[in-house]
Scaffold this active site. Structure first.
Site, PDB file in Angstrom:
ATOM      1  CG  ASP B  69       0.103   0.647  -1.251  1.00  0.00           C
ATOM      2  OD1 ASP B  69       0.965   0.036  -0.732  1.00  0.00           O
ATOM      3  OD2 ASP B  69      -0.049   0.425  -2.535  1.00  0.00           O
ATOM      4  CB  THR B 102       5.413   0.387  -1.971  1.00  0.00           C
ATOM      5  OG1 THR B 102       4.342   0.507  -1.182  1.00  0.00           O
ATOM      6  CG2 THR B 102       5.460  -0.942  -2.659  1.00  0.00           C
ATOM      7  CB  THR B 103       6.155   3.976   1.853  1.00  0.00           C
ATOM      8  OG1 THR B 103       4.479   3.769   1.790  1.00  0.00           O
ATOM      9  CG2 THR B 103       5.963   5.399   2.179  1.00  0.00           C
ATOM     10  CG  ASP B 400       0.428  -3.398   0.914  1.00  0.00           C
ATOM     11  OD1 ASP B 400       0.612  -3.957  -0.164  1.00  0.00           O
ATOM     12  OD2 ASP B 400       0.769  -2.549   1.593  1.00  0.00           O
TER      13      ASP B 400
END
Lengths: 536, 535
Positions: B69, B102-103, B400
């Site tokens: 994550d 988020t990456t 997520d």
């Protein structure tokens, strides 16, 4: 500096390190395999023990531990390598979840990674390795479940199975010579629980002295406490009141209270009032008409004397655990208020006989013929505390496995049989799978086969030959074959009576493959700067 | 530190403690900032996509976590460099707002900065670059909206939602069980969702972790699981038709906030006080009992005496229930939180079908489950796994997935994943670049290149040849006018992401592009860094 010659700014903190790609992978493999190799030699009936020495000044020689239990060894080790920590973590989880197979799980994960490393060297992408392992794990799990058998919980066969499982578990431990004796003992203890899985009811008391053989199962409940002086030492048909209440003096619980007096007379008055309050409490307790009074907290002389005068046997300072066990065993309620003597029938516990007994040189209190007959005590004797501790751990392992078996009921053959079967299933699957994953499936099979190999090696036998013979024997359709570790041959597990609990094997397989996958997926290790510790 | 000198050759002191500070100006500052930010983005880039790898992070105390994550990685890396920290915040704001991607957002920002570096070398002014990026961003966003599709979240037993959850879970260590976990996440969200208002209160989904078992054993409990047990070992382990009294006051005599003293000066007072004290306890228990409650949950503790009184009155109780749990239970059971004993009334009690203790493993760990709550608007996902690290990572992954589903319920427009949306935008931005006649043209073109960097990175992580596969996908998109062509990461034999059913929410993609552009603009505006020397 990067390739173009720019000076790269420092992004992480001063002492932090970052390893990428091959370096990161190498680090995890080395760490995990090192840990697995460390506990490898303890595997199997001929496994060796380890001495654990604590660090720190002044205690080098005092608190050493001698053990064969994987979880205990791994827990006490201080490692810095993050991948090694993951292995230790799964071993701990295995211990909490099923209680046994703690070495197996770490060794299996280590072997998987060892095989994984070889595949990576062959330039197979880690994700492909993982994909293969996942297929292999499912196949192995299915085979494991297929070969397991189930017996009715009340049948004689099930009872025999339990004894065999206990024997198998204990055979790798220090008490292997007396395993029949202890296996029987553990099975009896577990069967008393009648399907409940609450290990609290089985109490283990360790007393140095005598030999291991002198250990026994006592069907009563033993409290490691003494009866207060001046009370009867033997009570038949006892009515027990178990309490958790202050018997020194009652604190006033209303906030902000202060005693302020202006003369000596008043002090005496208050003291008298205090005494009277205590007497009042004792009177209330007496209304319940108990013959034995057990309190968790300490009892001052005055109430003790009052109770003793009324012919009540007083046991003070029973620890929390002990008290809960007494309550559970005798069917008593733990009381903290004493305003309902009419409920005395419900709240008092019963047992046929309470007596003070001597085990070795220690006096203890034994409760026999309790209302709820589930509780029992295993008294362990042995030449030294180190031996006792190890026996305690072994018995604990055996009890955990037995309880798991009672819950799950399914059993598999031991002696490496299940691992070999799973490996065979994986190899069959590998022939059907297209793509690079097949290599990983084969690797999984090899890793599984390492478990019996290590067991052989630890026993000093020619593992290469034995395992090959084992494979052939299985191929012939001999479903119950396994390693005979006494003669170093392939034997019939049914005749040797080597069985294991399915749940333990399942959990070991799943946890090990999950952990190996987790480590395999890592391509970057960031270590933060260690927190500075001020030396006191 | 560059110094200014006066006519006599003496240095001016401009900043306080000038000698101890270091300073970077102009191009040097730009480049240093960009390189630092890029270093972070590079670390994350190998985590992108379904075949992305994980990072192992060792905390200052030696605790290990393994994660995929983005937000968690950058948070736990403990980044020191001020500009790199901006990327950390970027990832965290994506996490707070959307919860997923988020990456991707950090990788995109990294690619943009990379492009900015070449533009700077060409001698283009940073503000021109940032203007160009801004305009390109608008075009990309607009195009995203045109290629987005509305999906019917109800159809086929919420199949679309499950697929979207699977896409989110696909890159994690739990990907093997993505379908099962995706279903759990979808059911959980739908249980608590307010479909009329298109809103989901994620507080109602409690994620509880417990090591042991395997990820497969993860399950959804339609109720609340709290990591507590009954206060007295002999209280009943199961209460059916529970009427729950939720207390936030301790079972103790009152402690007024103002300081006060009670002085005891005679034996009579002493006795009176004792009686009053007894009365307090009895009153308290009676008040609870009188309201008809058959279980009491208390945020505070209570002493042995109160505990026994409760047992004697057959009133099971739980102490030290955490504040968040109290609120959750209140919402789920319809109970009112009662701050004072005097205020207990039957209407304020919460109702639940069953409250019972469940046990795990051999080490006697027990938890309480509150099932069939009056307003079944709370669920718990109990995550199991072989070790703490796996359980933690599974928790992050499920979080997520839940966020993705929530976003879909809020806004049911999707774009297709696998880098197809980025590629489509890149094509559009490139076309727009040719229409711009000023210097920004170069920046806009570079923006398109940066967008292409995402599918490139995806292909790279999957072991495909990045340049070939992106070129192929791009030419097919143009030829077939099909914005759904992406990278075939899972090697399923088709590059049409609609067939592979890789769904991503429009809101997440939009947010990614916008946030990344914003941060890059901010970094490009910094031309002077002054910091203490030892920093």
């Amino acid at each position: 500096m990067d390739i173009v010659g720019n000076v790269l700014p420092q992004v992480l903190k001063d002492e932090a390190t970052e390893d990428k790609g091959e370096m990161a992978r190498l680090q995890s493999f080395v760490g995990a395999i090192a840990v697995a190799d460390l506990v490898k030699t303890t595997l199997g009936p001929k496994g060796m023990d380890k001495i654990l020495k604590p660090t720190g000044p002044g205690q080098e020689m005092t608190h050493i531990t001698v053990t064969n239990d994987g979880a205990t060894i791994l827990k006490s080790m201080y490692v810095e390598n993050p991948a090694a920590k993951i292995l230790i973590e799964i071993s701990k989880t295995q211990d909490e979840e099923v209680g046994d197979g703690t070495t197996t799980v770490a060794v299996l994960a280590g072997e998987l990674l060892r095989e994984g490393e070889k595949l990576i060297q062959k330039r197979i992408h880690p994700q492909h390795v993982i994909a293969g392992w996942r297929i292999a794990r499912d196949v192995a799990l299915k085979r494991l479940r297929d070969i397991s058998t189930e017996n009715d919980i009340n049948s004689q066969e099930f009872h025999d199975d339990l004894v065999k499982i206990a024997r198998t578990t204990l055979s790798s431990k220090l008490i292997t010579t007396d395993r029949d004796y202890f296996a029987d003992l553990c099975v009896k203890a577990v069967l008393r629980l009648k399907g409940s899985s609450n290990l609290d009811y089985i109490q283990i008391i360790k007393l140095p002295g005598g030999t291991i053989r002198d250990s026994y199962l006592d069907d009563g409940f033993i409290l490691k406490k003494q009866i207060t002086i001046g009370c009867k030492r033997r009570i038949e048909n006892a009515k027990i009141l178990v309490a958790n209440t202050a018997m020194d003096y009652d604190k006033i619980k209303i906030y902000g209270t202060k005693v302020k007096v202006n003369s000596m007379d008043k002090v005496a008055e208050i003291e008298a009032a205090e005494k009277e309050k205590m007497k009042h409490k004792v009177d209330k307790i007496l209304k319940y008409q108990p013959t034995v009074f057990v309190n968790r907290q300490l009892i001052y002389n005055y109430p003790e004397q009052l109770l003793a005068d009324s012919g009540i046997t007083v046991i003070e300072h029973a620890d929390f655990e002990g008290m809960e066990r007494v309550a559970a065993a005798t069917g008593a309620e733990i009381l903290s208020t004493f305003d309902a003597p009419e409920r005395s029938q419900q709240v008092l516990g019963h047992c046929d006989l309470i007596e003070e007994i001597m085990i070795g040189e220690e006096k203890m209190i034994k409760f026999t013929g309790c209302k709820k007959n589930e509780a029992c005590t295993i008294v362990l004797r042995g030449a030294s505390t180190h031996i006792l501790d190890e026996v305690d751990r072994s018995i604990h392992d055996a009890l955990c496995v037995l309880i798991t078996t009672v819950k799950n009921k399914r059993v598999v053959w031991g002696g490496g049989n299940s691992e070999m079967q799973m490996a065979a299933a994986c190899e069959e699957e590998a022939k059907k799978v297209q793509g690079k994953q097949a290599f990983a499936i084969e690797a999984f099979a090899r890793a599984l086969r390492q478990i019996p190999t290590i067991i052989c090696d630890n026993g000093g036998y020619d593992s290469a030959e034995l395992i090959q013979n084992f494979k052939v024997e299985l191929q012939k359709g001999n479903q119950t074959c396994g390693l005979n570790m006494i003669d170093g041959t392939i034997g019939n597990m049914n005749e040797l009576g080597v069985k294991e609990c399915l749940r333990v094997k399942e959990q070991a397989l799943m946890a090990a493959s999950e952990a190996a996958e987790l480590i395999m997926r890592v391509d970057n290790i960031v270590k933060c700067a260690p927190r500075k510790r001020e030396r006191a | 530190m560059s110094l200014a000198f006066d006519d006599y050759g003496r240095p001016y002191i401009i900043l306080r403690d000038q000698g101890q500070k270091k300073r970077m100006k102009g191009l040097e500052a730009y480049k240093s900032n960009i390189l630092a930010a890029k270093a972070v983005a590079n670390t994350l880039s190998s985590s992108l996509g379904p075949k992305g790898m994980d990072k192992m992070l060792v905390s200052p105390d030696g605790d290990v976590s393994v994660t995929n994550d983005g937000a968690t990685i950058v948070e736990k890396m403990e980044i020191q460099h001020p500009t790199a920290k901006l990327l950390v915040e970027l990832s965290q704001s994506q996490d707070a707002e959307i919860g997923d991607g988020t990456t991707g957002v950090v990788v995109l920002a990294g690619k943009l900065l990379e492009q900015a570096l070449t533009l700077l070398d060409k001698g283009i002014h940073p503000l021109k670059i940032s203007d160009g990026f801004d305009r390109a961003c608008d075009v990309a966003i607009k195009h995203l909206e045109t290629i987005s599709e509305e999906i019917d979240i109800q159809a086929n037993e919420h199949e679309a939602l499950i697929q979207a959850a699977c896409t989110a879970l696909g890159s994690k260590v739990v990907s093997k069980r993505k379908r099962e976990l995706g279903k759990i996440a979808v059911t959980a969200v739908l249980d608590v969702a307010d479909l009329a208002r298109r809103d989901v209160n994620l507080d109602l989904i409690k994620i509880q972790t417990k090591t042991g078992g395997s990820v497969e054993d993860t399950r959804l409990i339609s109720g609340i699981l709290i990591d507590k047990d009954m206060s007295h070992p002999q209280m009943p382990k199961e209460v059916n038709d529970a009427k729950i009294c939720l207390l936030t006051c301790p079972f103790e005599p009152p402690k007024p906030k103002t300081k006060h003293n009670i002085n005891i000066s005679s034996a009579e007072d002493y006795k009176k006080l004792y009686q009053q004290e007894q009365q307090y306890f009895i009153d308290m228990v009676n008040l609870v009992k009188a309201s008809g409650a058959n279980i009491a949950l208390c945020q505070w503790g209570f002493d042995d005496e109160a505990n026994h009184l409760l047992l004697q009155n057959e009133l099971p109780a739980v102490r030290w229930v955490s504040g968040t749990d109290v609120e959750l239970i209140a919402m789920a059971t319809g109970a009112r939180i009662i701050p004072r004993f005097q205020e207990i009334t039957p209407e304020k009690l919460g109702k639940a079908g069953c409250v019972k203790e469940v046990q795990f493993g051999t080490s006697n760990e027990r938890m309480l489950v509150i099932e069939n709550c009056q307003c079944t608007k709370a669920v718990t996902i109990l995550i199991r796994g072989g070790s703490q690290m796996i359980v933690d990572e599974a928790k992050r992954s499920i979080h997520d997935a839940i966020c993705v589903i929530r976003n879909l319920i809020k806004d049911n427009r999707i774009v297709y994943g696998g880098g197809s949306a980025e590629l489509a935008c890149a094509i559009q931005v490139l076309q727009y670049a040719d229409e711009v006649s000023s210097v920004e043209q170069y920046a806009i073109r570079s923006f398109a290149d940066a967008l292409e960097g995402i599918p490139c990175c995806l292909a790279d992580n999957c072991g495909l040849n990045p340049i070939t596969s992106v070129a192929q996908a791009k030419s097919r998109q143009l030829k077939e006018n099909n914005p759904r062509i992406g990278i075939d990461c899972m090697e399923l034999g088709t590059t049409d992401m609609k067939e592979q059913r890789i769904y991503e929410t429009l809101s997440s993609k939009k947010q990614q592009i916008q946030l990344a552009t914003q941060v890059v603009k901010m970094i490009l505006k910094i031309d002077d860094v002054i910091a203490p020397d030892d920093y």
